[in-house]
Write a protein that holds these residues in place. Structure first.
Motif, PDB file in Angstrom:
ATOM      1  N   GLY A   1      50.683  72.263  17.394  1.00 44.45           N
ATOM      2  CA  GLY A   1      50.129  71.576  18.336  1.00 44.45           C
ATOM      3  C   GLY A   1      49.790  72.639  19.397  1.00 44.45           C
ATOM      4  O   GLY A   1      48.682  72.544  20.002  1.00 44.45           O
ATOM      5  N   PHE A   2      50.389  73.646  19.614  1.00 45.73           N
ATOM      6  CA  PHE A   2      50.359  74.747  20.568  1.00 45.73           C
ATOM      7  C   PHE A   2      48.959  75.345  20.252  1.00 45.73           C
ATOM      8  O   PHE A   2      48.121  75.928  20.972  1.00 45.73           O
ATOM      9  CB  PHE A   2      51.585  75.746  20.536  1.00 45.73           C
ATOM     10  N   SER A   3      49.012  75.723  18.690  1.00 41.76           N
ATOM     11  CA  SER A   3      47.947  76.512  18.386  1.00 41.76           C
ATOM     12  C   SER A   3      46.585  75.852  18.632  1.00 41.76           C
ATOM     13  O   SER A   3      45.565  76.494  18.699  1.00 41.76           O
ATOM     14  CB  SER A   3      47.956  76.868  16.565  1.00 41.76           C
ATOM     15  N   THR A   4      46.796  74.616  18.214  1.00 44.44           N
ATOM     16  CA  THR A   4      45.607  73.872  18.315  1.00 44.44           C
ATOM     17  C   THR A   4      44.877  73.559  19.670  1.00 44.44           C
ATOM     18  O   THR A   4      43.845  73.606  19.991  1.00 44.44           O
ATOM     19  CB  THR A   4      45.794  72.287  17.696  1.00 44.44           C
ATOM     20  N   VAL A   5      45.793  73.430  20.663  1.00 47.68           N
ATOM     21  CA  VAL A   5      45.321  73.047  22.089  1.00 47.68           C
ATOM     22  C   VAL A   5      45.377  74.546  22.854  1.00 47.68           C
ATOM     23  O   VAL A   5      44.318  74.632  23.264  1.00 47.68           O
ATOM     24  CB  VAL A   5      46.749  72.472  22.781  1.00 47.68           C
ATOM     25  N   ALA A   6      46.139  75.437  22.454  1.00 51.36           N
ATOM     26  CA  ALA A   6      46.038  76.698  23.561  1.00 51.36           C
ATOM     27  C   ALA A   6      45.337  77.808  22.489  1.00 51.36           C
ATOM     28  O   ALA A   6      45.360  79.174  23.179  1.00 51.36           O
ATOM     29  CB  ALA A   6      47.159  77.071  24.080  1.00 51.36           C
TER      30      ALA A   6
END
Length: 463
Positions: A85-90
């Motif tokens: 989720g972090f990789s996708t968003v940020a």
């Protein structure tokens, strides 16, 4: 571990791996600059002591560098496996920043590391010194990019949110975000302190063993001067870093101070020296306080107030006890470093430093203190940011991957066992190398050897 959620286990796993990893880059950054100073001083003075020390610490650097690279690669994979989720968003921000680190710093280090480690008999003295300096510069550039990425997660700016995804708008603002300068200097000074304490402990150990007297005295004195200059400077930088954090992450500062309730008018905020913060009861037990002192430090006013923990919902607060005590460990060790350096220089002025076995033993015991303070500071920084991964933009709950608690439990156990076996052995090897002393510096690769990896620079066996 059964009662922990998958997100808790993912956080523990990342904390465990990053705590192992950060030790090695910190020593690498400090040692690289120390090696440049040693080699440059040898070229200027032709004093063989500096060359002996340079070759000795270069072996330590080689082993430490190798472990730092391996632990860093393993840690980076977790962004995709556990924090998708972090990789996708940020990822549109952090991905390029980490890529810049590889394209600049890592390539610079890797390009000249071989010359530094294995070029003593193959290139001219000045060329070798240039290679050593470039490796040192590479470590500092690497730290800059990593801190730019992490600082943006603490104080994000220069982006827009489009369909729930972070889109970079101004890379200058992203890199030079509000907390970046303070965190960069703070981390750099911490790396130099870690190295200075390691060098001082090594020199003191050999003085107590009555061996390598000339080299050991030089190590102790160089380290004490570094501590005497950098430790007070670190305290000053830390104070400004704290004021910056108060401006941008006030709840983190409230957790550091154990400040639960807003102060009454004119009451001021006390400095809590000792307490046991209770997250459930939302109060401190057994508190020992100095009235108004926190107000004076943080607001430069005798009765100034700061945002309290109770000003936000419980879901928006970090683990107060962990942040509170980590901060005190860091500060206490910082004060001890300042005292250690000044006492040591005073003893040297009296001409009794190298005869004071009690002080030398204290130097040995303080050897790991820089690393402990470094880890405590990172706990304050990372735990204090919770429940956010990107402060005010992305919560930890939203950043994790959809794994079960059972899957995360198995992977965490594997990481713990693997890290303790591999890096535990590596740290043991480092300690044994330090214990053997500068005599190892005589074993440099000859022109017939063609080492292929950093560890080839260390051809010494540990029984």
């Amino acid at each position: 571990m059964i009662d922990l959620s998958a997100i808790d286990l993912a956080r523990i796993q990342f904390a465990f791996t990053v705590s192992f990893h950060i030790i090695f880059p910190a020593i690498t950054i400090g040692l690289a600059s120390y090696l440049a100073v040693l080699e440059g001083t040898w070229l200027r003075t032709r004093n063989p002591v500096y060359l002996t020390l340079c070759k000795f610490w270069m072996k330590i650097f080689a082993v430490n560098f190798a472990m730092g690279v391996v632990s860093g690669i393993v840690m980076a994979y977790q962004f995709g496996t556990n924090w998708s989720g972090f990789s996708t968003v940020a990822g549109s921000v952090t991905g390029p920043l980490l890529t810049y680190e590889v394209l600049t710093a890592f390539f610079l280090e890797a390009g000249f590391l071989g010359v530094m480690l294995f070029g003593w008999n193959k290139v001219t003295e000045r060329t070798h010194f240039v290679a050593t300096c470039l490796v040192a510069i590479g470590t500092l550039v690497s730290m800059t990019w990593i801190l730019a990425s992490n600082s943006w997660m603490q104080t994000p700016q220069g982006h827009e949110i489009v369909d729930g995804i972070v889109v970079p708008v101004d890379w200058f603002e992203i890199i030079f975000n509000p907390s970046f300068p303070y965190r960069l200097v703070h981390m750099g000074l911490a790396a130099f302190l870690c190295t200075a304490l390691l060098v001082a402990a090594t020199g003191a150990y050999h003085l107590l063993k009555n061996q390598y007297q000339v080299e050991s005295r030089k190590m102790v004195m160089m380290a004490l001067w570094m501590l005497a200059i950098v430790a007070p400077l670190q305290a000053l930088v830390g104070d400004h870093h704290g004021l910056n954090t108060l401006q941008h992450q006030p709840i983190k500062v409230a957790a550091m101070e154990g400040h639960w309730h807003a102060a009454e008018e004119g009451e001021g905020v006390p400095l809590v020296l000792f307490a046991w913060p209770d997250n459930d009861a939302e109060t401190n037990h057994f508190a020992v306080e100095i009235p108004h002192l926190a107000s004076l430090i943080l607001t430069h006013s005798f009765d100034g107030d700061i945002p309290a923990l109770m000003s936000v919902p419980a879901a928006d607060r970090p683990n107060v006890a962990l942040v509170f005590w980590s901060f005190r460990v860091m500060v206490a060790l910082g004060i001890a470093m300042i005292a250690l350096a000044w006492i040591g220089l005073w003893l040297r002025r009296q001409g009794t430093l190298f005869e004071k076995t009690g002080f030398l033993k204290l130097l040995v015991c303080m050897g790991p203190s820089g690393l402990v303070a470094l880890l405590a500071g990172w706990f304050v920084t990372e735990v204090g940011r919770q429940p956010w991964v990107v402060y005010g933009v992305l919560r930890t709950m939203e950043a994790s991957s959809a794994h079960s608690a059972q899957t995360m439990s198995i992977s965490l156990i594997c990481f713990v066992v693997g890290y303790l076996a591999i890096f535990g052995l590596g740290i043991f090897y480092l300690i044994r190398l330090l214990g053997k002393g500068p005599e190892l510096s005589n074993n440099t690769p000859t022109s017939a050897q063609r080492p292929a990896r950093p560890l080839s620079a260390v051809n010494d066996l540990i029984d």
